[in-house]
Design a protein around this motif. Structure first.
Motif, PDB file in Angstrom:
ATOM      1  N   MET A 410       0.857  -1.179   0.000  1.00  0.00           N
ATOM      2  CA  MET A 410       0.000   0.000   0.000  1.00  0.00           C
ATOM      3  C   MET A 410       0.895   1.232   0.000  1.00  0.00           C
ATOM      4  O   MET A 410       1.170   1.847   1.025  1.00  0.00           O
ATOM      5  CB  MET A 410      -0.927  -0.003   1.215  1.00  0.00           C
ATOM      6  N   GLU A 411       1.384   1.538  -1.189  1.00  0.00           N
ATOM      7  CA  GLU A 411       2.232   2.714  -1.355  1.00  0.00           C
ATOM      8  C   GLU A 411       1.456   3.774  -2.122  1.00  0.00           C
ATOM      9  O   GLU A 411       0.863   3.498  -3.162  1.00  0.00           O
ATOM     10  CB  GLU A 411       3.500   2.350  -2.129  1.00  0.00           C
ATOM     11  N   VAL A 412       1.448   4.989  -1.577  1.00  0.00           N
ATOM     12  CA  VAL A 412       0.684   6.085  -2.172  1.00  0.00           C
ATOM     13  C   VAL A 412       1.650   7.105  -2.777  1.00  0.00           C
ATOM     14  O   VAL A 412       2.656   7.455  -2.163  1.00  0.00           O
ATOM     15  CB  VAL A 412      -0.220   6.768  -1.127  1.00  0.00           C
ATOM     16  N   ARG A 413       1.309   7.572  -3.985  1.00  0.00           N
ATOM     17  CA  ARG A 413       2.151   8.555  -4.653  1.00  0.00           C
ATOM     18  C   ARG A 413       1.255   9.604  -5.316  1.00  0.00           C
ATOM     19  O   ARG A 413       0.148   9.288  -5.764  1.00  0.00           O
ATOM     20  CB  ARG A 413       3.024   7.872  -5.703  1.00  0.00           C
ATOM     21  N   ASP A 414       1.750  10.836  -5.385  1.00  0.00           N
ATOM     22  CA  ASP A 414       0.992  11.899  -6.035  1.00  0.00           C
ATOM     23  C   ASP A 414       0.934  11.682  -7.540  1.00  0.00           C
ATOM     24  O   ASP A 414       1.944  11.345  -8.177  1.00  0.00           O
ATOM     25  CB  ASP A 414       1.642  13.264  -5.764  1.00  0.00           C
TER      26      ASP A 414
END
Length: 502
Positions: A410-414
């Motif tokens: 669960m990696e979030v990036r813009d």
């Protein structure tokens, strides 16, 4: 994009003429005359339209027409059409003379009377002052003296004034007194070409035609707003005008404060001029300056060096610039707006020359989301949502938000979602001066600031100018192709923020 509530773009101007003072200048050649042709080519000028040039050149009507044609072929947005040109050319006239020459203004009056009789302009004439502000007084008084400024029932006279509207509050008031002693307020059109750009107009549609944005457009959700106008060139041959004026007076006082007002204002009850102005004036009147101007403003002056693979001169090395000039080519300020909607939300305005790229944008940056689910991640890993309105050169809107990176973690990036006018609409956007000139001829002034707005803007900027003058410091040097002086970054860092890189 055409504003669906704005029917003006489908309206044709009535019988009239446009008289341009300073017709041999760059603004006239590169913007005004091509815009007139483009309006004619789009069918928005009547056969009874006339274009009159006033200047010192020893030209006949045919000489001026040749100059107009050359300008149109070099700079017009729409294709050259011989039939359109021939119709426009039949109404082109030239009057030679100085601004203090009574005989020249008598000839101008005779020319306009002939156009009324032969071309059918019906006594409707707009006078465009594309001249230095110091000449406004003389030209306005000459127009009045020779009976050219007075409207009569069924026949109008209007004056168009290019910025700058003074160099401080006192001079702006004096200039306004001169102009409005000759023309009534409803006949005075102050040009700010940025307000004619499609994206600026779309800001109103974005905010008030979409339920998606307006509920979030306040201090509960917005962290701060950045308004940027960056240029990647130097003074561009304007050294004589620019030195002594500087970036803040040239851009912040008019363009950026107008963008701030449109971004921050409440919903007007209609799109008519009085209602729009009322809301913009409320915002400007509510602007609060920082207590410490030294830590919440920055000035810079570009140095020489390499930019885009080209060796460029520093500001002090450019032709016509004194070696000891203290004029800034970069300026940044923080402002706050003392209203319930915007309390605690800083607005950062910056402008400069020889920066990383040419761009004008409004970035509404939202507060960070609470980090409740993603406890394995630090707050620094999450960006801030933003709505970015691009005014130029690639008109459109970008929305920045967080998204999951493909994979098992669960990696979030813009990421960004982009809307561009050129991709979404088949119609090409009219150039700003097309819209503004058409509005002058139609007598519809919503896009033009009144003197109250001009004076409120100077009340905001004057304290910064006086502070910088009392400091007596040379503006901080910054390398060409950068994003300004170190003090501009420090301004943001003190608030725990940083500038966007457009």
């Amino acid at each position: 994009m055409r504003d669906p509530r704005d029917r003006r773009l489908s309206r044709v101007a009535g019988p009239s003429s446009l008289v341009i003072f300073g017709v041999t200048g760059d603004l006239s050649r590169k913007k005004l005359m091509p815009a007139v042709y483009d309006l004619a080519n789009r069918g928005l000028l009547p056969p009874s339209f006339a274009l009159v040039g006033f200047a010192r050149r020893q030209w006949e009507d045919e000489d001026f027409a040749a100059e107009v044609k050359e300008s149109v072929q070099a700079h017009a947005r729409t294709p050259f059409d011989e039939a359109v040109w021939n119709q426009l050319m039949d109404g082109i006239r030239f009057v030679q003379g100085e601004f203090d020459d009574d005989d020249a203004f008598n000839r101008l009056k005779e020319t306009l009377e002939e156009l009324d009789a032969d071309r059918g302009t019906r006594g409707n004439h707009a006078f465009y002052l594309s001249i230095p502000p110091k000449a406004f007084d003389l030209v306005c008084r000459q127009l009045s003296k020779h009976g050219l400024a007075q409207s009569t029932p069924g026949h109008w006279r209007r004056v168009v004034i290019e910025k700058p509207f003074g160099h401080d509050l006192e001079s702006a008031r004096a200039l306004n007194d001169v102009v409005e002693s000759v023309f009534p307020p409803d006949s005075v059109f102050r040009i700010d070409h940025y307000l004619g750009k499609e994206t600026v107009q779309n800001l109103l549609a974005l905010r008030f035609a979409n339920q998606l944005f307006e509920p979030l457009w306040n201090a509960n959700y917005v962290d701060h707003v950045q308004i940027t106008m960056a240029e990647d060139i130097g003074t561009g041959g304007r050294a004589g005008y620019y030195d002594g004026v500087g970036a803040a007076r040239d851009v912040i006082q008019n363009h950026l404060l107008q963008l701030l007002a449109l971004t921050a204002m409440e919903e007007p009850i209609s799109f008519n001029a009085e209602d729009l102005r009322a809301e913009k004036e409320k915002v400007l009147a509510a602007v609060k300056l920082p207590e410490d101007l030294s830590t919440h403003s920055a000035r810079g002056q570009f140095a020489g060096g390499w930019q885009g693979g080209e060796k460029v001169l520093g500001y002090l090395e450019e032709e016509g610039i004194p070696a000891d000039s203290t004029t800034e080519t970069y300026a940044a300020v923080r402002l706050d707006i003392n209203t319930r909607r915007w309390s605690g939300v800083p607005f950062y305005l910056r402008t400069g020359k020889r920066l990383g790229r040419r761009v004008t944008e409004i970035a509404v940056v939202f507060k960070k989301a609470p980090n409740l689910l993603f406890t394995d991640h630090s707050d620094d890993e999450f960006g801030q949502n933003a709505v970015v309105i691009r005014v130029q050169p690639d008109e459109g809107v970008t929305i920045r938000f967080g998204s999951k990176v493909p994979g098992t973690q669960m990696e979030v990036r813009d990421v960004t979602m982009d809307f561009g006018y050129g991709h979404a609409f088949t119609e090409s956007s009219p150039e700003a001066y097309e819209r503004l000139i058409l509005d002058v001829l139609l007598g519809e002034p919503p896009l033009f600031p009144r003197h109250q707005e001009v004076e409120l803007s100077w009340k905001i900027l004057d304290p910064f100018e006086k502070f910088w003058a009392t400091e007596g410091k040379q503006p901080e040097s910054y390398p060409p192709g950068s994003w300004g002086p170190a003090s501009a970054d420090e301004l943001m860092n003190r608030d725990g923020r940083s500038w966007r890189r457009p």
